[in-house]
Every structure is written in structure tokens, then in C-alpha cells.
Design an enzyme around this catalytic site. Structure first.
Site, PDB file in Angstrom:
ATOM      1  N   CYS A 133       7.443   2.347  15.261  1.00 59.66           N
ATOM      2  CA  CYS A 133       7.920   3.121  14.110  1.00 59.66           C
ATOM      3  C   CYS A 133       6.869   3.286  13.016  1.00 59.66           C
ATOM      4  O   CYS A 133       6.914   4.252  12.260  1.00 59.66           O
ATOM      5  CB  CYS A 133       9.205   2.520  13.535  1.00 59.66           C
ATOM      6  SG  CYS A 133       9.049   0.817  12.960  1.00 59.66           S
ATOM      7  N   HIS A 136      11.492  -1.874   9.394  1.00 58.82           N
ATOM      8  CA  HIS A 136      11.472  -0.494   9.888  1.00 58.82           C
ATOM      9  C   HIS A 136      10.680   0.389   8.929  1.00 58.82           C
ATOM     10  O   HIS A 136      10.759   0.230   7.706  1.00 58.82           O
ATOM     11  CB  HIS A 136      12.915   0.003  10.009  1.00 58.82           C
ATOM     12  CG  HIS A 136      13.045   1.362  10.614  1.00 58.82           C
ATOM     13  ND1 HIS A 136      12.452   1.734  11.795  1.00 58.82           N
ATOM     14  CD2 HIS A 136      13.717   2.480  10.172  1.00 58.82           C
ATOM     15  CE1 HIS A 136      12.750   2.991  12.075  1.00 58.82           C
ATOM     16  NE2 HIS A 136      13.510   3.457  11.107  1.00 58.82           N
TER      17      HIS A 136
END
Length: 314
Positions: free
Chosen positions: A89, A165
Site C-alpha cells: 500500500c 495503512h
């Protein structure tokens, strides 16, 4: 690397040299220490920001985001890829900014060909193509911190783990978009020109951080900007230029250290120390061990006096 994606750090030096290795020119990342529009503006030409946060692993998808609104049409009109693999990510977030700035930014041959190849794909196929890109994966993994103990490619997170994230925010077609590969579509936060971006994105980030307990401070924000050396050269600020060159040299050194683990070195060093003590005779070695034990015992007693719990080592 057995085809997996390793974890990379949210670090301006890592991201800057990662995109440079992918062929992007005249772009760098800068860490932001405050959520102030002025701090963003002072960086000059801004392409977007990358936000790192602790991801709530128990959270389920919703038909409506907690802030903004899904723009499903935009999912096919701009570069948006679904995240299909763990640990990718960070690179996916920076590509979400850069591939939507093609034309404004020289993204290089490899990324331009990747964007053109995936241009007509739906987000899921773009994500799969990204995950299977040997070029992008190998560059990404070259910036992972070396560890002799953990195989990052085999590890999967559980609900008890702290999972982090990366997502991107950028202005595209005069709208502020949140690009998160775990969401079904880009999230629109309303009208936003490139000039308005610092003033528009900061309140969105503040609202997002506000959803966490006040004790949660594990956030990181990186701005994707034009190479700061360009502006320094244009205005003739030699002091600023030297400062940027020094910073880049420091980043190069730090990135070199990330690629190496020093367990073998430390092991050989300890062997040498022990060998030297043994060469001095058994008495010297025993004295050295007893001195070390005494220092350890004293540290533990001092910790107890200060009210600090010991680590359980006898």
C-alpha cells in the site's frame, strides 16, 4: 524475495529514492510535522500527500464513507487501483498521486507504460497488475528494512496486530480525492484546485484523525512535491540548495543501512572480544563476566528504585 512484497517505512528518504529508482524525475517527499496549510504551501509545487495511520482491522466496508462521497465514475476516469496484496500500500499510495499527475510530472518510461497498459482496466485488474509487476515490486523491496529473523512475505496480520495503512490525497480535475485501494472507489471531498489543495486537504485530515482516541498519535504525513533543489537554484538560494544536497546524502546513507542487517557483524565482533579476553587468560575472562553481571544487577536495582518494571530477565 519469492515474489512477495515486503514492508517499507513511511520515510521521506525512502519514498524519494524509491520513485527516483522507478524513473520519476524532479519529485521528492517531505515529512510534515504539523497540520497547517502554511507548512504545505511553503514547500512550493505540491502534487499530493501520503497519509499513514493505524488501520482498524475489525472495521467492515460501508456503502458510504465516513467523510466525503464515493465517486464511482472517477474510478474509471483517473488512475485508481484496488489493493489486492498486503504490504504494497505504500508504493500504491505514491503511485496514486504520481500516475494522476502524468503530464505535470515526468513519471518516466516504466510507469508511463504501466499506466497506459492498465488504462482501460477496472480497479481490481489494475491492482492485480500492480501486484504482479516485477519491476515495481523489486524496486519496492529494495527499500525494505533487512531482517534476518522475519520473512515478511509469509506474514499475515491478525486482529491482534497493529496494522498500518497508506492512502493518498490529491487534486485531480479540480476535485480533492482520497485514493484508498481498500475502498470500492475514489472518495471525493469536493471542489479543489491545485492552489486550494493545502487549505482543502488539512481539514479532511483533521477530521480523520479526530475519529481516533486522543491518545492515538501514530500518524505520519508525507507531502509529494517538486524537487526543492529546483526552486533553490531558480532563486539563487545557495544555502537552501546545500541544505537539500546534505539531506539527500543523509537519505542515501540511511537507505544503504536499511539494505543490510548487522547480525553477522555483531556476532563476529563478540567472537573477537571473547577471543581477546580468553587470550588474556581465564582469570581475565571470568573477571569480565562477573563485572558484566554486576553492572546488569545494578541497572535492575536502579530501575526498581525508580519504579520501572524489570523485563523479567534474571
Amino acid at each position: 524475495m519469492s515474489g512477495g512484497w515486503n514492508t517499507i517505512e513511511s520515510d521521506a528518504g525512502v519514498f524519494t529514492y524509491l520513485i527516483e529508482k522507478l524513473g520519476v524525475r524532479d519529485v521528492q517527499f517531505e515529512e510534515l510535522m504539523t497540520l497547517e496549510p502554511e507548512e504545505l504551501r511553503r514547500l512550493g509545487k505540491i502534487y499530493g500527500v501520503i497519509f499513514l495511520f493505524k488501520y482498524p482491522t475489525g472495521e467492515t466496508r460501508s456503502d458510504t464513507p465516513k467523510d466525503g462521497s464515493f465517486d464511482h465514475d472517477a474510478a474509471n476516469n483517473l488512475f485508481f487501483a484496488a489493493q489486492t496484496i498486503q504490504n504494497a500500500c505504500g508504493t500504491q499510495a505514491l503511485l496514486s498521486v504520481l500516475l494522476n499527475k502524468d503530464g505535470e510530472v515526468d513519471i518516466g518510461k516504466e510507469l508511463r507504460e504501466f499506466k497506459e497498459f492498465t488504462g482501460e482496466f477496472p480497479p481490481e485488474f489494475r491492482g492485480e497488475t500492480l501486484s504482479n509487476s516485477d519491476v515495481i515490486r523489486e524496486v519496492h523491496n529494495s527499500f525494505a528494512r533487512s531482517s534476518p529473523f522475519i520473512d515478511e512475505t509469509q506474514r499475515t496480520a491478525t486482529e491482534d496486530d497493529d496494522v498500518y495503512h497508506f492512502i493518498a490525497y490529491t487534486s485531480i480535475n479540480n476535485k480533492l480525492y482520497e485514493l484508498d485501494g481498500l475502498q470500492p472507489a475514489p472518495i471525493s471531498h469536493g471542489d479543489c484546485t491545485a492552489e486550494q489543495f493545502p487549505d482543502k486537504v488539512i481539514p479532511v485530515l483533521q477530521r480523520r484523525i479526530g475519529r481516533y482516541p486522543a491518545t492515538e498519535i501514530r500518524f505520519n504525513l508525507l507531502a509529494c512535491v517538486q524537487d526543492l533543489r529546483i526552486r533553490a537554484r531558480e532563486i539563487g538560494d545557495m544555502e537552501a540548495l546545500e541544505e537539500q544536497e546534505d539531506k539527500r546524502n543523509a537519505w542515501l546513507w540511511e537507505n544503504a543501512l536499511r539494505r543490510h542487517n548487522f547480525v553477522g557483524f555483531v556476532g563476529e565482533l563478540m567472537k573477537g572480544v571473547v577471543k581477546a579476553k580468553l587470550a588474556q587468560g581465564g582469570g581475565a575472562y571470568d573477571k569480565w563476566v562477573e563485572e558484566a553481571k554486576g553492572k546488569t544487577k545494578k541497572r535492575m536495582e536502579d530501575r526498581k528504585k525508580q519504579g520501572i518494571a524489570s523485563d523479567g530477565i534474571d
